[in-house]
Design an enzyme around this catalytic site. Structure first.
Site, PDB file in Angstrom:
ATOM      1  N   GLY A  83       0.731  -1.146  -0.047  1.00 38.49           N
ATOM      2  CA  GLY A  83       0.111  -0.010  -0.006  1.00 38.49           C
ATOM      3  C   GLY A  83       0.953   1.425   0.118  1.00 38.49           C
ATOM      4  O   GLY A  83       0.573   2.184  -0.665  1.00 38.49           O
ATOM      5  N   THR A  84       2.071   1.332   0.699  1.00 37.47           N
ATOM      6  CA  THR A  84       2.647   2.498   0.805  1.00 37.47           C
ATOM      7  C   THR A  84       3.476   2.775  -0.487  1.00 37.47           C
ATOM      8  O   THR A  84       3.393   4.038  -0.776  1.00 37.47           O
ATOM      9  CB  THR A  84       3.990   2.168   2.008  1.00 37.47           C
ATOM     10  OG1 THR A  84       3.195   1.855   2.981  1.00 37.47           O
ATOM     11  CG2 THR A  84       4.790   3.394   1.881  1.00 37.47           C
ATOM     12  N   SER A  98      -3.427  -3.106  -0.603  1.00 39.65           N
ATOM     13  CA  SER A  98      -2.460  -3.966  -0.136  1.00 39.65           C
ATOM     14  C   SER A  98      -2.984  -5.473   0.292  1.00 39.65           C
ATOM     15  O   SER A  98      -4.071  -5.498   0.721  1.00 39.65           O
ATOM     16  CB  SER A  98      -2.257  -3.528   1.153  1.00 39.65           C
ATOM     17  OG  SER A  98      -0.959  -3.955   1.718  1.00 39.65           O
ATOM     18  N   CYS A 120       3.396   6.234  21.018  1.00 43.33           N
ATOM     19  CA  CYS A 120       4.452   6.179  22.140  1.00 43.33           C
ATOM     20  C   CYS A 120       5.423   5.040  21.580  1.00 43.33           C
ATOM     21  O   CYS A 120       6.356   5.072  21.828  1.00 43.33           O
ATOM     22  CB  CYS A 120       3.726   5.578  23.482  1.00 43.33           C
ATOM     23  SG  CYS A 120       2.561   7.175  23.941  1.00 43.33           S
TER      24      CYS A 120
HETATM   25  C1  LIG Z   1      -1.558  -0.469   6.103  1.00 42.79           C
HETATM   26  C2  LIG Z   1      -1.973   0.863   5.240  1.00 42.79           C
HETATM   27  C3  LIG Z   1      -1.051   1.200   4.324  1.00 42.79           C
HETATM   28  C4  LIG Z   1       0.298   0.509   3.943  1.00 42.79           C
HETATM   29  O1  LIG Z   1       0.070  -0.656   3.486  1.00 42.79           O
HETATM   30  P1  LIG Z   1       1.408  -1.434   3.256  1.00 42.79           P
HETATM   31  O2  LIG Z   1       1.074  -2.615   2.678  1.00 42.79           O
HETATM   32  O3  LIG Z   1       1.715  -1.888   4.596  1.00 42.79           O
HETATM   33  O4  LIG Z   1       2.532  -0.454   2.899  1.00 42.79           O
HETATM   34  C5  LIG Z   1      -1.438   2.369   3.958  1.00 42.79           C
HETATM   35  N1  LIG Z   1      -2.652   3.019   4.081  1.00 42.79           N
HETATM   36  C6  LIG Z   1      -3.655   2.756   4.878  1.00 42.79           C
HETATM   37  C7  LIG Z   1      -4.754   3.139   5.071  1.00 42.79           C
HETATM   38  C8  LIG Z   1      -3.078   1.297   5.751  1.00 42.79           C
HETATM   39  O5  LIG Z   1      -4.078   1.114   6.598  1.00 42.79           O
END
Ligand SMILES: *Cc1c(COP(=O)(O)O)cnc(C)c1O
Length: 408
Positions: A71-72, A199, A325
């Site tokens: 997702g990132t 993702s 934290c």
């Molecule tokens: C988990 C998440 C991401 C990141 O996804 P990854 O696959 O872990 O890089 C981005 N946006 C949202 C809203 C998420 O919940």
């Protein structure tokens, strides 16, 4: 000790069917999809089939789906790739104050390059109001990025309205749908979405694989210059097992979407009602109406989040707090601050996110443990003592007096 995992917004276990589908592509069918002999073609066909499956779930065509490492990466690619390919049309981007860091930190990186970014505020439920977007759109706005659903408080945004306003201004609309994809029905055409990030590991698929949907005709700069993979835009040998697992997970989630959504929603509401009825000085964060079916997020007054998490962990309950934290900072989450929570109650926040294996017994056990934990912590809290002596006021009582719903 039995572990009760209530942190599905953070990640999910790989389903056995998904693992089975992936296994052959690690060893027997290890071919490189770019090779022309049969071993390569088997891998290439598997990637093509996975792309077609994921595209059909989104109402897209396979050519509009690009695989990423998660997702990132999809968020980075969508926003930076679009900005870099379209900066001649303007350098203004609009997003919201409650985005995931994958979007917020990407926008901040673009600001350092000379782009201008507007971070839209949200209301007390975490909703981005179309009026605020309307007021922020400018002739040089090229891109609007608003998440489909928030990962901390579960608020589902009015995506169709936001996308329509964006289009009236001739700009392009991206959504981070990582929390919503294959949990909510999302047809990119019905919602008017131009780019979408998803993702696999949030839907019982493997970690390290995701996708970016890019509507035909939209120009996005290459992410990786290399070979001809992903139509020359992300040149690296495909993560074949990961891609196959992602599609399998999405297909399984899609097949059970409505019954599983409704089952989790009933459990969610049971949890919210029990907490509101049984735990004093509690406030539900986020909207109750426009909310992911698996998200429960509360603030508890006179509580410090880390102590709460540690005590719950000792009882076998895996949940998240609303402060950062654990990541070495004492700041409460930007999402909780954006919905107007004062620091003192944002620190005592807890997120429980349900999954497909969560039972009513799990939820009840977690809430019984939570009630006992909060009771213990408050007995030891000097702040709670002061409150009982009448020398400090309750923030949550003030919220309730101001007419805020869902507080106890
Ligand atoms: C988990 C998440 C991401 C990141 O996804 P990854 O696959 O872990 O890089 C981005 N946006 C949202 C809203 C998420 O919940």
């Amino acid at each position: 000790m039995k572990q009760i995992y209530l942190d599905h917004a953070s990640t999910t276990p790989v389903r056995p069917e998904v693992l089975d589908a992936m296994m052959p592509y690690f060893a027997e069918e290890f071919g490189n999809p770019s090779s022309i002999y049969p071993l390569g073609q088997t891998a290439s066909d598997a990637v093509a089939e996975a792309r077609a499956t994921l595209a059909s779930i989104l109402g897209a065509t396979p050519r509009e789906v690009f695989f990423t490492s998660g997702g990132t990466e999809a968020d980075n690619w969508a926003i930076k790739g679009f900005a870099h390919a379209n900066c001649a049309k303007g350098k203004h981007i609009i997003t919201s104050a409650i985005e995931h860091h994958a979007v917020l930190h990407t926008c901040e990186a673009l600001e350092r390059e000379g782009f201008e970014v507007t971070y839209l505020p949200v209301d007390e439920h975490g909703i981005v109001h179309p009026d605020t977007l309307k007021a922020a759109l400018r002739p040089d706005t090229i891109l609007v990025s608003v998440m489909f659903a928030n990962n901390e408080i579960g608020t589902i945004e009015p995506i169709a309205e936001l996308a329509a306003l964006t289009h009236e201004h001739g700009a392009v609309f991206h959504t981070d749908a990582v929390q919503a994809f294959a949990h909510e029905p999302i047809d990119v055409n019905e919602f008017g979405i131009d780019m979408l990030s998803a993702s696999a590991h949030k839907i019982y698929g493997p970690k390290g694989v995701g996708l970016l949907y890019v509507r035909k005709g939209i120009k996005v700069a290459n992410l990786l210059d290399g070979g001809q993979q992903e139509r020359g835009k992300r040149g690296t040998t495909e993560n074949v097992p990961g891609i196959v697992g992602f599609a399998k997970a999405a297909q399984l989630a899609w097949a059970e979407l409505t019954p599983e959504h409704d089952r989790q929603l009933a459990l969610r509401d049971h949890a919210i009602k029990r907490i509101l009825a049984e735990i004093p000085h509690a406030k539900l964060n986020g909207s109750w109406e426009s909310r992911l079916a698996n998200n429960v997020n509360f603030s508890f007054e006179f509580i410090e989040g880390e102590g709460m998490l540690l005590q719950l962990a000792a009882r076998g309950i895996c949940v998240s707090s609303g402060s950062a934290c654990t990541s070495g900072s004492l700041d409460p989450s930007h999402v909780l601050l954006a919905i107007g929570l004062p620091h003192e109650i944002a620190h005592g926040s807890l997120r429980l996110t349900l999954g497909r294996n969560t039972t009513k017994e799990d939820v009840d056990f977690a809430i019984d443990s939570l009630a006992a934990t909060l009771n213990n912590l408050r007995m030891m809290s000097p702040l709670y003592e002061d409150f009982k002596q009448g020398s400090v006021e309750s923030v949550i009582e003030r919220f309730a007096a101001d007419g805020f719903p869902y507080t106890n």
